[in-house]
Design an enzyme around this catalytic site. Sequence first.
Site, short mmCIF file in Angstrom:
data_model
loop_
_atom_site.label_atom_id
_atom_site.label_comp_id
_atom_site.label_asym_id
_atom_site.label_seq_id
_atom_site.Cartn_x
_atom_site.Cartn_y
_atom_site.Cartn_z
N ARG A 150 0.81 -1.22 0.00
CA ARG A 150 0.00 0.00 0.00
C ARG A 150 0.85 1.27 0.00
NH1 ARG A 150 -5.43 0.01 0.91
NH2 ARG A 150 -6.41 -2.01 1.28
N GLU A 195 -2.78 -8.61 3.93
CA GLU A 195 -4.24 -8.53 3.98
C GLU A 195 -4.82 -9.81 3.40
OE1 GLU A 195 -5.90 -4.93 2.43
OE2 GLU A 195 -4.30 -3.68 3.27
N GLU A 229 -10.74 -0.78 -5.15
CA GLU A 229 -9.95 0.05 -4.24
C GLU A 229 -8.55 0.30 -4.81
OE1 GLU A 229 -8.57 0.42 0.43
OE2 GLU A 229 -8.84 -1.55 -0.47
N ASP A 276 -11.72 7.41 -10.72
CA ASP A 276 -12.03 8.71 -10.11
C ASP A 276 -11.15 9.79 -10.72
OD1 ASP A 276 -12.87 10.76 -8.54
OD2 ASP A 276 -11.86 10.10 -6.71
N HIS A 311 -19.36 -5.58 2.08
CA HIS A 311 -18.75 -6.43 1.06
C HIS A 311 -18.79 -5.64 -0.24
CE1 HIS A 311 -18.52 -9.77 3.75
NE2 HIS A 311 -19.83 -9.98 3.81
N CYS A 360 -17.38 -6.14 -2.99
CA CYS A 360 -17.45 -6.95 -4.20
C CYS A 360 -18.91 -7.13 -4.65
CB CYS A 360 -16.83 -8.32 -3.98
SG CYS A 360 -15.11 -8.24 -3.44
#
Length: 902
Positions: A553, A586, A597, A654, A868, A870
């Site tokens: 990340r 993760e 994400e 975005d 969730h 997804c």
Amino acid sequence: MNGTENSIESNQKKRAKEIIEKFFHQITEGCGTQDCHNPNCASNPNFKPVPKNQAAVLAIKLAQNKAVLCDSMNSNSKSKIDDDNDDIVTSKSSSAINLRDSSASSSRNLASSLEEALKAVRNTDPKSTDNQKFFINEEKIQSLIQKCKENYKKISSDRMDTDDLIGEQKEIKSCYEPLFDLINKVFSSYQALSKSFQFEANNIIMSSTMPCIPPFNIDFNAIRRSYSSLFSIIGLGSELESVFNQALYPLCVSINLQLKKNIEEEEINKILHAILVVNELPILENPSYMDKCCKEFYSILTQLPVQASAKIVRMWSKWNADELRIFLYKAQQFITLEVVTKNMDLPNDDDENEDDEESETSPKKILYKNDGIIGAVNYIRFIYYASLLGGRVDPERQIKKEREMEIEDESNLDRNGYQGNLYEESSDMVYFADPLQEELKIRPIDCRQSKIPNDEFINETLNQFIDVQYDYVEYTKQMKYLERAELEAKSESKIKSCFSFLANPFFVTLSKKNLGLFYDNKIKMMRERRFNIMISILEGRMPTPYFKIRLNRQNILSEALNLIELQEQENPAELRKQLFVEFENEQAIDQGGVSKEFFQLAIDELLNKGYTFFQLDEKSKYYWFTPCTIESQPEFKLVGILFGIAIYNNVLLDVQFPPVFFRKLMGKIGTFEDLALSHPELYQSLSSILDFEGTDEEFENTFELSFQIGLSDNFGNVVNFNLKENGDKISVNVKNRQEFVDLYADFILNKGIEDSFKAFRRGFMKLTHNSPLARWFTPDEIETLLCGIRVLDWKALEKSTNYDSGFEQDTPYIKDFWKVFENFTDEEKKLFLKFTTGTDRCPHGGLSELKLTIARNGPDTDKLPTAHTCFNVLLLPEYSSKEKLREKLIKAIQYSRGFGLS
């Protein structure tokens, strides 16, 4: 074998002639049975007599439709006649003769036998019919109307009983019989219609709203005045409609038969003349006649050659938009009525195993086998291209330059990098442009502003019933036929046997087209997966069915670009697998949410972490390529691949780019006009230069400009650029200011970013070059696909939300939830959207397309809500109060990041 085929062909023709002759005599003379109930028999009291020329064509149609013959017309039983009809018209095998041996020529034999039967019945050459000597024009109609009126006036003055309405109606009909007879003879023959309503020598008064151009010689003003005069006769409306309807049906049948043969251009022009005269008829807008008359009329258009279709389009392109709208709304009304009266079942795009093709209410059975609907869509296609061709099109010089650039780009494509592997190279589909578009030499993106807005061509009612999965299969068949026709120079008749709505993207909603693109991408992903598994088995290693990237990340963008670069160099085919993202330390499994994400974080880093790929225009809030960038071309190419992966995996980004960005992606050049949205302040400044009124001296003293401009980089430093050689020494004056403005705009939108944009586009095309993206979507629609919708309708989200695990729409707690949500700020609402779906972008079709689900996650607790992403599911505990619900929601949406499990 040849002897057998000749025997079968001879037998077919003989039996076809017999059946058609029986229908002909039944129509013209009747069966002899008093008060016969057969609607297609002259002995039926309600049957309206028809001329022999029209009866001959109608007899063929009845034979094709396997209509009922009266028992007395044949000694055989009704069932035997039906069997004969079935053998002759459908060319199927029977117990006596196996027609499969001649399947290659069965349709040709049928058409030939029907034509020979028609000649035998009429005892004349089709090209020299009795109706050829007839024609109609405004003068003839007005004269005949006047004579009929005088005749009726004379008869009515002698009539004693003024209350006999039935008798009066019969008298009207009798007095106007000559008019009816002329209409019947002319409108049942395209040869007669082709001589009608022509401009007279030295009397050509062209309409400004509907002009006529060669090869047509049609006086549309006279047509409309004549129709207006006809249908304004009091008490004659229904009779006239009946006469026209009775004449048009055999006209359409005869034109269809002619178009199935190879006929000369002169004959085609006669047919087009007839079609355009009939197209003006007011009864085509009457729902009472849409089921029969309109369906036959529209079905003709599917038989027209591309060159003939283009002639109609070119003429209509000169017409006023309001005139074209009359035709458009007429066709849309017909399609809507056809759809709503069939009681079709809505398709289930999620059920891949459903096979309802045999169901009578299946869209597959109704839509794709309805010649009327297919013809009406083709008719709207003509209007669409006329709207483009007659709209505000880019200059021819610019289009020529863009085509040259496109050819150059195609020649520079690294085919191995794009195709990926030999397996895919052999099975990839070519997405051909519309043949009519090629004939007209215009692309939708070449038109800046069409005469009619694109959204008016979409029929929302029919779109509900389009089964995209089935339609996509039909589309692929159509593309294969086009490919085969191009390679083997086959005739168009085979191509036209396939129809799909996706081949007419102007008619299909964005959500349906996006679903089609989803299927197209999924097929490519599955193809890569199968190929990978096959190679893995051969090489004895574990298969890698996904394009998997594992990231930290802290360095998301740089690591992602490094991994993309590695795959692009070693095995580009990997990029066309389904994306699978993992974050270090993760445990989340990527079923769509993790990828969302990843792109959200990567784009945020791309725009805000010191990179100089793009810079923000503060006025427009759009990002644009930095002319003074320090990033390299390979890095721009990798960013382009990243954007391509996003659209390939159906992920929204975005970021906001101006419309010119998406036009350039599709091969267009940016112009001064595009600056209005991308760089509004610069556009206003340059406009003031063009609008200045004064002398050269006043101009130069006011602006003090040269052909050198200075631009700021991302760090605030000014860099100078010459717009032309020695530009710093050339002053801008009144005479050369237009050149200055054009060069300035060209530098900002094209030359100043040429290397960066070309590299970006090459990367983007890695994933999108061989897809229907450019074929189906406009630049505005591609913007929606990539970046989502900017205007959010939160009420639509509430109405479309589903509930689970004890929650329902009327649950008091759910009502409290929506009250809390309603009081959120716009920023908090976007954070909520991002929390539940993985992105704050709205998909095409609006928030109602998200299908958010709110599920109960236990009783009151101190834990925060979870989601969730997804599956767009919000897991919401049932908190004890509205205040606590708001507090927990705010914390969850503001501090959530990542998919770590606690």
